[in-house]
Design an enzyme around this catalytic site. Structure first.
Site, PDB file in Angstrom:
ATOM      1  CG  ASP A 430      12.744 -17.820  38.907  1.00 59.99           C
ATOM      2  OD1 ASP A 430      12.371 -16.853  39.592  1.00 59.99           O
ATOM      3  OD2 ASP A 430      13.348 -18.799  39.369  1.00 59.99           O
ATOM      4  NE  ARG A 647      22.372 -10.062  46.014  1.00 57.07           N
ATOM      5  CZ  ARG A 647      21.570 -11.121  46.029  1.00 57.07           C
ATOM      6  NH1 ARG A 647      21.731 -12.067  45.123  1.00 57.07           N
ATOM      7  NH2 ARG A 647      20.625 -11.245  46.932  1.00 57.07           N
ATOM      8  N   GLY A 728      10.615 -13.753  43.079  1.00 56.09           N
ATOM      9  CA  GLY A 728      10.130 -13.579  44.441  1.00 56.09           C
ATOM     10  C   GLY A 728      11.149 -12.892  45.329  1.00 56.09           C
ATOM     11  NE  ARG A 809      10.619  -9.573  49.013  1.00 53.30           N
ATOM     12  CZ  ARG A 809      11.192 -10.539  49.716  1.00 53.30           C
ATOM     13  NH1 ARG A 809      10.746 -11.782  49.605  1.00 53.30           N
ATOM     14  NH2 ARG A 809      12.216 -10.299  50.485  1.00 53.30           N
ATOM     15  CG  ASP A 835      15.442 -22.741  38.756  1.00 53.96           C
ATOM     16  OD1 ASP A 835      16.431 -23.018  39.446  1.00 53.96           O
ATOM     17  OD2 ASP A 835      14.726 -21.744  38.961  1.00 53.96           O
ATOM     18  CG  ASP A 839       9.871 -20.460  38.561  1.00 49.87           C
ATOM     19  OD1 ASP A 839       9.505 -19.329  38.937  1.00 49.87           O
ATOM     20  OD2 ASP A 839      11.026 -20.893  38.729  1.00 49.87           O
TER      21      ASP A 839
END
Length: 1097
Positions: A430, A647, A728, A809, A835, A839
């Site tokens: 993840d 970012r 996600g 996603r 975590d 998941d």
């Protein structure tokens, strides 16, 4: 939804087996009929696409075998459907189908339906719904014993010994005492049942803890923030809105006196959508209010701000979190499966040897009875102690892992698969909270001609202070006099502004364009649900920020650090405090939230002091580059920041007149009332504002990585693991983290898989991807589903060739689906790391699941096989403990099999010499003692053996690569041990028969003593690094045997074993059986040393 998309193979078996292909499109380009070809026709031409090859060349689809995507594994499986498959696979398929049918009959699920829930009138609800509880237990009171016994006896080894033990109740087949067979089997079952009972009780306690948590509060302002990290992995705070008509009630108790109900859609997997209605019948006219995802709080989400009271719609098994979680399964390690196969091979050898003995007897008398007796005599070829030693070894490995001071807080929750940590090939991780801390830090502000970093933020602070100190006298004067110059300035963007003015505009835009809400803790009692403003502490120290994205919070915290502070916000207004302490109030006219489609968010505000209306917008560079005015620096600087792992967000603005805004508002409200194509019409109206916007600045925010993520990922890559990131989160964010964490190296190309919705689009995009070499793949969950629907084999084969894969996603069920695909298509061992609650499915589906205890709670760590406190601990867990556990278990299991093979060889030689009589060589306690106190401690001490030190294994993770080939336990090593056993067993038995003088009892004494000594010496030969406990075990076992000689009058001639004749005969036989092996081992280490020996020396 992942479950609703069936997976179809692309080609039929006939097409896959055939080498003939047809080119349906020429390389010359579009022909006369090209105009008729469309995306929809491509989707309909399934017959053509079934046989359409995935091209490699850029010219087009060639009729050349090299251009076809070969799938060796898939096609070999299809070709092998002959007689062998019918006999073996067909029978297995039939049994499996019958079992699945019975299970489906017993566990038939109730059909899911939409429901109506009445407020305060539970008696009106006619349907019964599941209990509001979750259950992660594998068994219940009735299925525990049968379930555990089934899991044990599905292994051939245990099933075989159950049959052998039961045969001893037949007098004609009885070989020895019952306890010699039932005691070891009973011990194995007792240990297993006890271990499973402890694990099941722990699962029960964890379920009880989770089920005791309930919601019981009410919001004051009609909205609240929730955290959904346990559901979708995102720790962003999401704004939820209450039903508006219930917010006008005078008191909480009135909720139960009104005549109202909620109609909700049937339970489903999708966590991002909800459809329902709220109806109040006691008003005139009745109120009907639509419900969407903004009005819901799913189970496993946390109320981060405010308090709420809600109507329970879904319970227990019908909640989104449970529906997105797969049932826990009993995991079996690859080593156990390999040993199960070797056990079957030993059984065939046992049967063959017994048949040979009966044949040499000449099938005289009741030969079938002799055959069964020989089967029992040679049954030690398959040692029951193998399971005992392995289970105890697994427990020892788990204890060592939890006691390792270098990885504190590590917990082994599944004690049956520690060796799996040493056989992994695919690592699926993840992102949020696993690779990253989900803590954003503002790093860079770029204005086009000037850039500010963390070391120059004080310049921004000074310029902002000077700017607001100059505008303060104007703001305090007449509004009419201050408005015209501002409007003139905003209406002439081509006039070059000063750096100070541009900094001022950029910081103000960042401080206004967001969905952040400042929150102040109440001074009152913790349990109070309502409080007044007087109860609140509005000091800076007591303020925290809530937002739907941690990026947003980082930006607002940065504006606070340079002097422009967000002090208050509600649904209609927000207030900023300048460096001089002045409060600026802005009315929020419209808010356009961020979506994955638009990749931007905006807000329209009116400055209360000047009545200016401004449209601020920020978003990804790909979305903003087309809506801002022409510039020559944005694309380059975005690339520079992305390479630094930042970012980026582009911030722009547009000044609006009152007439322009009124025109927009009318068109916007009209679009929102549309019944058909509402989303498209609303987007079109908003896009009418997004033209020729003034580019203000480019911001760079860094997501803080977990400690030592980069060296850990590099170590795992060097160890031969292929790492996939399943998240996600958004595509841009996932790509950025993949680069900053060095999951994708800076010099490596990245192929972003374009969004596809049909078979034709997927086909063309796969062709484009196939041309790329040695590049990482980035793909979204929706595109992944389309590819898997039509081109499952092709996609997985291509993805497995990539050095790294990023899937963004991804829904929780999609993550588990990807794990299962890798297991099916590659046959390799997988490990999933996460975590959050989202998941859990992935962790449970993987061969080895690792949970990290972090900010997203403990749900993943509790459901995992292994739990760690930090991501960096995974490196040591795998390359040190995983590697040593596998190598130790491989050596231990082969040595235990050697111990059974050598005594079976001696029995075979003995029976052959004495006219193939089915008489046991050793009886009673000798057999029990040989398997326990005489040899067990030294053999079990092999769990302490190590070929290299842990520090060396961490320094050279390449040593881990060898384990994936399974060379420590293979057919080759197994045959070597079989030959060693035959040689030593033959030497021991023939030597005893040659050297014994008068009585048969001397043969037993000489051969058994030499056998015990040989086993002790073989342990010493196998050990690579001595531990003091190994020496203690050797001496203890030898001492136990020598001490027991005085009590074995029934088996030994005590006066004879006290003589020197006995001593030299035993010594001679032992030396002949062991010395050649020591010489061979020495020569092998000199001539062909293993890789680890070079490091250890």
């Amino acid at each position: 939804m992942a479950e609703q998309i069936p997976l179809y193979p692309v080609r039929s078996a006939a097409a896959a087996a055939s080498g003939k292909r047809a080119a349906y499109f020429s390389a010359a380009g579009p022909g006369p009929g090209a105009e008729r070809s469309s995306r929809y026709q491509l989707e309909d031409e399934s017959a053509h696409l079934d046989e359409m090859p995935l091209m490699m060349s850029e010219e087009g689809f060639e009729n050349d075998e090299s251009d076809y995507h070969k799938l060796p594994r898939a096609r070999i499986m299809r070709r092998k459907r002959g007689l062998e498959w019918f006999v073996c696979g067909g029978l297995k398929f039939l049994c499996t189908s019958c079992c699945d049918w019975l299970i489906n009959i017993c566990q038939r699920k109730k059909e899911l339906k939409a429901r109506t829930v009445w407020l305060g009138y539970p008696e009106k609800c006619e349907e019964k719904h599941p209990r509001n509880s979750i259950k992660n237990q594998k068994y219940n009171v009735f299925t525990f014993i049968p379930g555990v016994l089934y899991e044990q006896f599905k292994f051939f080894l245990n099933l075989y010994f159950l049959v052998v033990s039961c045969s001893q109740f037949v007098p004609a087949l009885k070989i020895g005492y019952l306890y010699t067979y039932w005691a070891p089997l009973g011990f194995v079952l007792a240990v297993t049942i006890m271990r499973e009972a402890i694990d099941e009780f722990r699962r029960f306690q964890r379920d009880k803890e989770v089920n005791s948590q309930l919601y019981s509060k009410l919001t004051v302002r009609g909205s609240c923030f929730i955290r959904t990290d346990q559901l979708d992995g995102e720790t962003d705070w999401k704004l939820k809105v209450a039903v508006s008509c219930t917010q006008r009630l005078p008191a909480l108790g009135d909720l139960f006196s009104i005549n109202a109900y909620v109609y909700a859609q049937k339970p489903q997997l999708d966590i991002h959508s909800f459809e329902g209605t709220f109806t109040r019948e006691d008003s005139d006219p009745p109120i009907h209010e639509s419900l969407s995802i903004e009005n819901t709080l799913w189970a496993s989400t946390v109320v981060a701000s405010g308090t709420i009271i809600g109507v329970v719609i879904y319970t227990g098994k019908e909640t989104r979190s449970v529906m997105n979680t797969s049932n826990p399964k009993n995991k079996v390690g690859l080593l156990d499966l390999e040993l199960n196969q070797l056990t079957k091979a030993l059984f065939l050898a046992l049967v063959a040897l017994s048949v040979v003995m009966v044949t040499l007897q000449g099938f005289s008398g009741p030969w079938y009875r002799s055959l069964f007796r020989f089967l029992l005599l040679f049954s030690y070829i398959i040692p029951i102690s193998l399971r005992v030693n392995l289970d105890m070894g697994k427990a020892a490995y788990g204890w060592m892992i939890m006691k390792d001071e270098n990885i504190p807080g590590t917990v082994v929750r599944t004690s049956t698969i520690p060796e799996e940590l040493g056989r992994l090939v695919y690592l699926l991780t993840d992102k949020t909270g696993t690779l990253t801390r989900n803590e954003m830090v503002f790093k860079r502000l770029h204005l086009g001609t000037v850039s500010y970093g963390t070391d120059t933020m004080d310049e921004i602070q000074n310029q902002l202070m000077n700017s607001y100190s100059q505008t303060q006298p104007q703001a305090s004067g007449n509004n009419a006099s201050s408005t015209p110059p501002r409007k003139a300035q905003s209406s002439a963007p081509k006039v070059r502004k000063s750096v100070s003015s541009r900094v001022h505009e950029a910081v103000k835009a960042v401080a206004l364009c967001h969905n952040v809400t400042p929150v102040y803790e109440a001074r009152g009692a913790a349990g109070e649900t309502e409080f007044t403003e007087a109860d609140q502490d509005f000091s800076d120290d007591n303020r925290t920020y809530q937002a739907s994205s941690p990026d947003e919070v980082a930006l607002v915290q940065w504006t606070e650090s340079v002097g422009l502070t967000l002090v208050n916000r509600d649904l209609t207004s927000m207030q900023l405090r300048t460096p001089s302490g002045q409060i600026l109030t802005y009315c929020i006219l419209q808010t356009f939230p961020f979506t994955s489609e638009s990749k931007r968010m905006g807000v329209i505000v009116r400055d209360e002091s000047t009545a200016e209306i401004t449209f601020y917008m920020k978003g990804a560079d790909v979305a903003m580059s087309t809506v801002v005015q022409y510039n020559d620096w944005l694309e380059e600087e975005c690339g520079n920041m992305a390479r630094e792992g930042l970012r980026t967000l582009v911030v722009a603005k547009r000044a609006l007149t009152d007439e322009q805004y009124q025109d927009f508002e009318n068109r916007y409200n009209q679009a929102k009332l549309s019944i058909h194509d509402r989303t498209l019409k609303v987007a079109a109206v908003v896009e009418s504002l997004e033209r020729e916007m003034e580019l203000l600045c480019l911001t760079g925010v860094e997501d803080q990585l977990q400690t030592d993520v980069r060296p850990t990922l590099e170590m795992l890559r060097n160890a031969g693991l292929k790492i996939w990131m399943l998240t996600g989160d958004k595509l841009e964010t996932a790509t950025c983290i993949a680069k900053s964490s060095h999951l994708v190296s800076r010099t490596q190309d990245t192929h972003v898989f374009r969004p596809v919705t049909s078979r034709g689009e997927a086909h063309l995009e796969l062709n484009a991807f196939r041309r790329k070499h040695d590049c990482a793949l980035v793909i979204s969950g929706d595109s992944l589903e389309v590819c898997l629907k039509y081109y499952e084999h092709e996609f997985v084969e291509l993805a497995c060739q990539c050095p790294a894969v990023v899937c963004c996603r991804c829904a929780p069920t999609q993550k588990a689906h990807i794990v299962k695909l890798l297991q099916q298509h590659t046959g390799r061992r997988t490990c999933a790391i996460g975590d959050g609650g989202n998941d859990v499915s992935m962790i449970q589906a993987a061969d080895c699941g690792i949970g990290i205890e972090g900010k997203e709670g403990r749900q993943a760590s509790l459901a995992a096989d292994f739990s760690v406190s930090q991501f960096k601990h995974i490196g040591r867990l795998l390359v040190v403990h995983g590697r040593s556990s596998y190598k130790r278990s491989a050596a231990l299991s082969q040595f235990v099999m050697h111990r059974g093979l050598i005594i079976s060889t001696m029995q075979a030689v003995f029976s052959s010499v004495f006219y193939f009589a089915s008489v046991p060589l050793y009886q009673g306690f000798l057999m029990v003692g040989y398997a326990t106190v005489y040899t067990m401690f030294p053999v079990f001490s092999l769990v302490l053996d190590q070929d290299v030190k842990p520090e060396m294994a961490m320094l050279y993770p390449e040593l881990y690569k060898d384990l994936t080939k399974g060379r420590s336990l293979s057919c080759k090593t197994f045959l070597v041990w079989v030959l060693i056993s035959i040689y030593q067993g033959g030497i021991l038995m023939f030597g005893a028969l040659v050297l014994f003088e008068s009585e048969f009892v001397h043969v037993v004494a000489i051969s058994f003593t030499a056998l015990v000594l040989t086993e002790l010496l073989m342990v010493a030969l196998t050990v690579r690094t001595w531990h003091w406990l190994m020496a203690v075990a050797e001496l203890l076992s030898l001492g136990c045997y020598v001490a027991s000689l005085a009590f074995l009058n029934q088996y030994f001639d005590v006066p004879f074993i006290m003589t020197m004749t006995f001593v030299w005969k035993v010594s001679a036989i032992t030396v002949v059986s062991c010395l050649p092996l020591y010489i061979l081992k020495y020569l092998k280490r000199k001539l062909s040393p293993p890789s680890y020996s070079k490091l250890s020396s």
